[in-house]
Design a protein around this motif. Structure first.
Motif, short mmCIF file in Angstrom:
data_model
loop_
_atom_site.label_atom_id
_atom_site.label_comp_id
_atom_site.label_asym_id
_atom_site.label_seq_id
_atom_site.Cartn_x
_atom_site.Cartn_y
_atom_site.Cartn_z
N SER A 181 122.68 75.41 47.16
CA SER A 181 121.31 75.64 47.15
C SER A 181 120.76 75.77 48.40
O SER A 181 119.89 76.40 48.79
CB SER A 181 120.64 74.49 46.18
OG SER A 181 119.24 74.64 46.19
N ASP A 182 121.06 74.46 49.50
CA ASP A 182 120.42 74.46 50.69
C ASP A 182 120.82 75.94 51.60
O ASP A 182 120.10 76.55 52.24
CB ASP A 182 121.07 73.36 51.17
CG ASP A 182 120.14 72.24 50.99
OD1 ASP A 182 119.55 72.25 49.72
OD2 ASP A 182 120.40 71.08 51.57
N ALA A 183 122.15 76.30 51.30
CA ALA A 183 122.76 77.29 52.11
C ALA A 183 121.90 78.66 51.70
O ALA A 183 121.26 79.50 52.43
CB ALA A 183 124.05 77.73 51.85
N PHE A 184 121.62 78.97 50.68
CA PHE A 184 120.88 80.08 49.82
C PHE A 184 119.45 79.97 50.49
O PHE A 184 118.85 81.08 50.86
CB PHE A 184 121.01 80.35 48.50
CG PHE A 184 122.08 81.06 47.96
CD1 PHE A 184 122.24 82.22 48.11
CD2 PHE A 184 123.20 80.60 47.18
CE1 PHE A 184 123.41 83.22 47.84
CE2 PHE A 184 124.37 81.08 46.70
CZ PHE A 184 124.26 82.52 47.00
N GLN A 185 118.85 78.75 50.53
CA GLN A 185 117.36 78.76 50.91
C GLN A 185 117.33 78.88 52.36
O GLN A 185 116.48 79.75 52.60
CB GLN A 185 116.98 77.24 50.41
CG GLN A 185 116.60 77.17 48.68
CD GLN A 185 116.03 75.70 48.55
OE1 GLN A 185 115.58 74.85 49.57
NE2 GLN A 185 116.14 75.40 47.37
N ALA A 186 118.24 78.37 52.91
CA ALA A 186 118.03 78.57 54.48
C ALA A 186 118.46 80.18 54.77
O ALA A 186 117.66 80.64 55.69
CB ALA A 186 119.42 77.64 55.24
N SER A 187 119.16 80.57 54.16
CA SER A 187 119.38 82.11 54.12
C SER A 187 118.49 83.12 53.77
O SER A 187 117.94 83.82 54.80
CB SER A 187 120.88 82.59 53.67
OG SER A 187 120.87 83.89 53.76
#
Length: 844
Positions: free
Chosen positions: A41-47
């Motif tokens: 979730s954090d990776a997709f949000q940051a991306s």
């Protein structure tokens, strides 16, 4: 008492090891799920947020349903609006963007990526001739209709260099483009493993939108201008109904919420399986502490005799449970971090698009894991602890623990019968309800609890059925049967752990196989066509595909499926365009009223759901406003049963096409002279330019695709439920090991009267096998019942649903239960055989 509890834990390390492992596996699953979903979730949000770094205000067209007038497609944004947005006070620059599906072939002609993350867009140079979003690493910006630029990751992966000719496809026909440049980007799609191809703006507009129009206008604020102030300024230049402005911060927040919602579904699903593993673990924990208390009857009674109160005895057992739970929770948390990292690596290795990012272990994950492990263990040990407190001091004179009273067994059986009866009734009632999911779920849980409570009662008759087989193993077999039914509560708790796992596995297998059969039947029975042609990314096809196919000698009938918005009865609906003269040769629809007839002019056929909603029947006439705003009247000639492939209002393309602003096909059905053969398929593929973006599927391909989807889902479920089965194995090992410990004197006597070590091993193994098969039979039986009941609900929305009992897989599950029994008995059987005969006889 505190020191006594700690001493007992340290004194029986091996005895509690299996309990620690059971709790640890459940906690590891919980913590692994939380780590994995938080990381992704954090990776997709940051991306995704990187994509909004250069966007302070985004201007987007309103959706078709947001404005009055013609029910046409979403309006586009033009150059005039772009220039107006760039001139508003506080704006530094404005960029017009268009995007869409773009398939890129590798050097072998195969499609790069999965078809859903292969995108195309426009290179929009600023005053300095460059696009700040896409810095060029090699070559130049694309110019003209025959050039394009490619992101560096995809270019390196495919081995493309500047100057290469690359085969691409946007809506069907193959385009050969010269690679003019390679660029770097922090675009979220590319970061997640997708690809991005860029064209000059006029070319991109022609491919993805319409000449001179954009799908979005991104405005950057000048220094000192807030996003809110810029949005207020942009709002003043927007047309009344055609567009709306949103701040970049709002877009990023909405994207983050959307990603969080997606991950919540995955998190919930994974945590359900973690809960199942912990639920199974509860049986093992309770069983373990029950046996520990039974083995320490004399010790606990002596404590009572020297002044310990009931509360102190209970507290000592709970302290043991707390220590065990804490150790299991800490090790489970550490293992869960590894599981989370492993799941992420597994997703990446299977080709899933996962952005880069750090492993996230939040304080919530740590707290939840520790709390779950400790609370579950303490709660499971509470009842055995309460029983321990009731041991009278006089029991110190006898090491044999008192057996359960007849009254307690009668109460248990009555309670179990009531729960099981109410649960079964709830499940059966739910099968006749239109929306009985909640009732069925409640009934299923109640039935499962009822069967668990009744398991001691069921164990004797079911295990007795194995007597003829066990007698073939001589005295070892007879002793194994007697041992299995000697303590029905212990046997029940051990078998129930395996029962829960196999109930879920069997039920899901029955449901998945039956749904697959129903969808397969619907997809193939509704088609007379030999082939269905579609894009890999499920995006629209160019009408050129249908023209090429209809011109082939092998093709006898062809019909594209087209969607066009229309206003019917005050609301927006979609008309599905088909080739009326050929449609009957390509499909097999079941008509409840009227017939297909001559599907021309104003004649249409509608699905039964739409006809019921609108009150239509053959001969009904209704007004329609097409997407270009022109009005007409259509006449219903037949009502058919809708399915997943076809539904809504079907109208002849000759009637629909004059009103469409842009003609595209969702798929094309094809009938050939020789039927579905390899040679015919090769001819169709060759005629379409061996395009990797186009899928040519016959009925078998469609069936295989459905089967592949369900098999993938089932394999994932099996992998998740394997955790519950592993915990059940630990429970069987634990039970047998403690049973051997309790029966040391008995085993010594058997050895003394002539039973050799091989016979002892065989006795323990057969006992384990019988208990495991008992749990397996109960689990498979309940799973079939739940699968049938769920199917009755599904059949209401899937007319072709057909119950399929997977006999082969059920046999495999039963074999798995037997294997569990054999493997679980290896160590306890070896331990029993190695007991010293004389020492065992002397043991208390």
């Amino acid at each position: 008492m505190f020191r006594t509890a700690l001493r007992n834990v340290l004194a029986h390390k091996a005895r509690l090891l299996m309990t620690v492992l059971a709790v640890m596996l459940g906690v590891a699953f919980v913590s692994g799920t939380l780590v994995f979903t938080s990381t992704i979730s954090d990776a997709f949000q940051a991306s995704s947020q990187k994509g909004f770094d250069r966007v302070d205000v985004a201007v987007q067209p309103r959706s078709a349903g947001d404005h009055q007038g013609a029910p046409g497609r979403t309006p586009r944004l033009d150059r005039k609006l772009l220039d107006a947005a760039a001139r508003v006070p506080g704006a530094a620059s404005a960029t017009g963007t268009v995007s869409g599906f773009t398939a890129i072939a590798d050097k072998k002609g195969e499609l790069l990526g999965d078809g859903f993350s292969t995108l195309g867009g426009n290179y929009f140079p600023g005053k300095d001739g460059t696009d700040a979003r896409y810095p060029l690493r090699d070559g130049t910006a694309p110019r003209g209709p025959h050039e394009f630029a490619l992101d560096a990751r995809t270019a390196d992966e495919a081995g493309y260099k500047v100057g290469d000719t690359v085969r691409i496809s946007v809506d069907g026909p193959v385009r050969e483009q010269k690679l003019a440049g390679v660029f770097t980007t922090d675009d979220g799609t590319v970061a997640a493993g997708g690809s991005l191809a860029l064209f000059d703006t006029p070319t991109a507009q022609k491919l993805f939108a319409a000449p001179g129009t954009f799908s979005e206008i991104d405005v950057t604020a000048a220094p000192g201008t807030s996003q809110t102030a810029l949005k207020a300024a942009v709002d003043k230049v927007l047309p009344k109904d055609g567009a709306e402005a949103t701040t970049g911060r709002q877009l990023a927040d909405e994207q983050a919420k959307m990603i969080a919602r997606r991950m919540d579904g995955m998190k919930t699903g994974l945590l359900v399986f973690a809960g199942i593993a912990l639920f199974v673990g509860v049986f093992i924990i309770a069983n373990t502490f029950t046996m520990l208390v039974a083995q320490r009857t004399k010790e606990l009674a002596l404590l009572r005799a020297v002044g310990a109160s009931r509360r102190q005895v209970t507290r000592s057992v709970l302290i043991e449970a707390f220590v065990v739970g804490a150790v299991a929770a800490v090790t489970g948390l550490a293992a869960g971090v590894g599981i989370g990292a492993g799941l992420r690596a597994l997703m990446s290795s299977t080709g899933a698009t996962v952005p880069d990012g750090p492993l996230v272990v939040s304080p919530t994950t740590v707290g939840t894991s520790l709390l779950v492990g400790i609370v579950i263990t303490v709660l499971a040990a509470w009842l055995p602890g309460r029983r321990a407190a009731k041991i009278p001091p006089v029991a110190a004179m006898n090491s044999v623990h008192a057996t359960a009273t007849t009254k307690s067994l009668v109460v248990r059986n009555i309670l179990g019968a009531l729960c099981a009866g109410a649960g079964a009734a709830g499940v059966l009632v739910a099968t006749g309800m239109s929306d009985g999911k909640t009732v069925m779920a409640g009934g299923a849980v109640l039935l499962l609890i009822g069967v668990f409570i009744l398991t001691p009662l069921l164990s004797r008759p079911l295990i007795a059925l194995a007597a003829p087989v066990l007698r073939a193993f001589g005295i070892s077999g007879s002793l194994a049967r007697q041992n299995a039914v000697r303590n029905p509560r212990r046997t029940a708790a051990t078998a129930s752990a395996l029962m829960v796992g196999l109930t879920l596995i069997t039920g899901m297998t029955v449901i998945a196989g039956s749904v697959q059969k129903g969808i397969d039947k619907m997809a193939t029975d509704a088609l007379k066509a030999d082939y269905v042609v579609s894009m890999a990314g499920r995006t629209p096809l160019s009408p050129e595909v249908e023209k090429k196919l209809s011109g082939l000698d092998e093709v006898t009938a062809v019909s594209p499926l087209r969607n066009s918005p229309a206003r019917i009865g005050g609301g927006i609906a979609y008309l599905t365009g088909v080739n009326g003269p050929d449609f009957g040769k390509l499909t097999r629809l079941d008509f409840t009223q009227g017939a297909l007839g001559d599907l021309r002019g104003d004649k249409v056929v509608v699905d039964d759901a739409t006809a019921k909603e609108k009150g239509w029947k053959p001969g009904s006439r209704f007004p329609v406003t097409y997407e270009d705003g022109k009005k007409g009247t259509l006449t219903v000639s037949g009502v058919y049963q809708g399915n997943e492939m076809l539904g809504g209002v079907l109208v002849d393309n000759a009637t629909l096409a004059p009103h469409q602003k842009q003609i595209t096909d969702m798929q094309v059905m094809v009938k050939t002279a020789d039927g579905a053969t390899d040679a015919t398929k090769d001819a169709l593929v060759a005629a379409l330019g061996k395009n990797p973006a186009i899928s040519v599927s016959d009925k078998q391909d469609i069936s295989d695709g459905i089967a592949k989807m369900f098999n993938l889902m089932l394999n994932m479920l099996y992998g998740l439920l394997a955790m519950a089965v592993i915990v059940a194995v630990l429970g069987v090992i634990n039970t047998l090991a403690m049973s051997v410990f309790e029966r040391s004197q008995e085993i010594g006597m058997l050895r003394a009267v002539g039973l050799d070590r091989r016979g002892v091993k065989r006795m323990v193994r057969l006992e384990s096998l019988v208990i495991s098969l008992f749990g397996g039979v109960l689990g498979i039986g309940l799973g079939v019942f739940f699968g049938w009941a769920a199917g009755e609900l599904i059949s209401g929305s899937l007319a072709t649903y057909e119950l399929v009992l997977p006999w082969g897989r059920m046999g495999l599950f039963l074999a798995l239960a037997a294997l569990v029994g054999v493997l679980a008995a290896l160590w306890p059987a070896r331990r029993a055989a190695r007991l010293n005969m004389l020492a065992s006889i002397k043991a208390e």
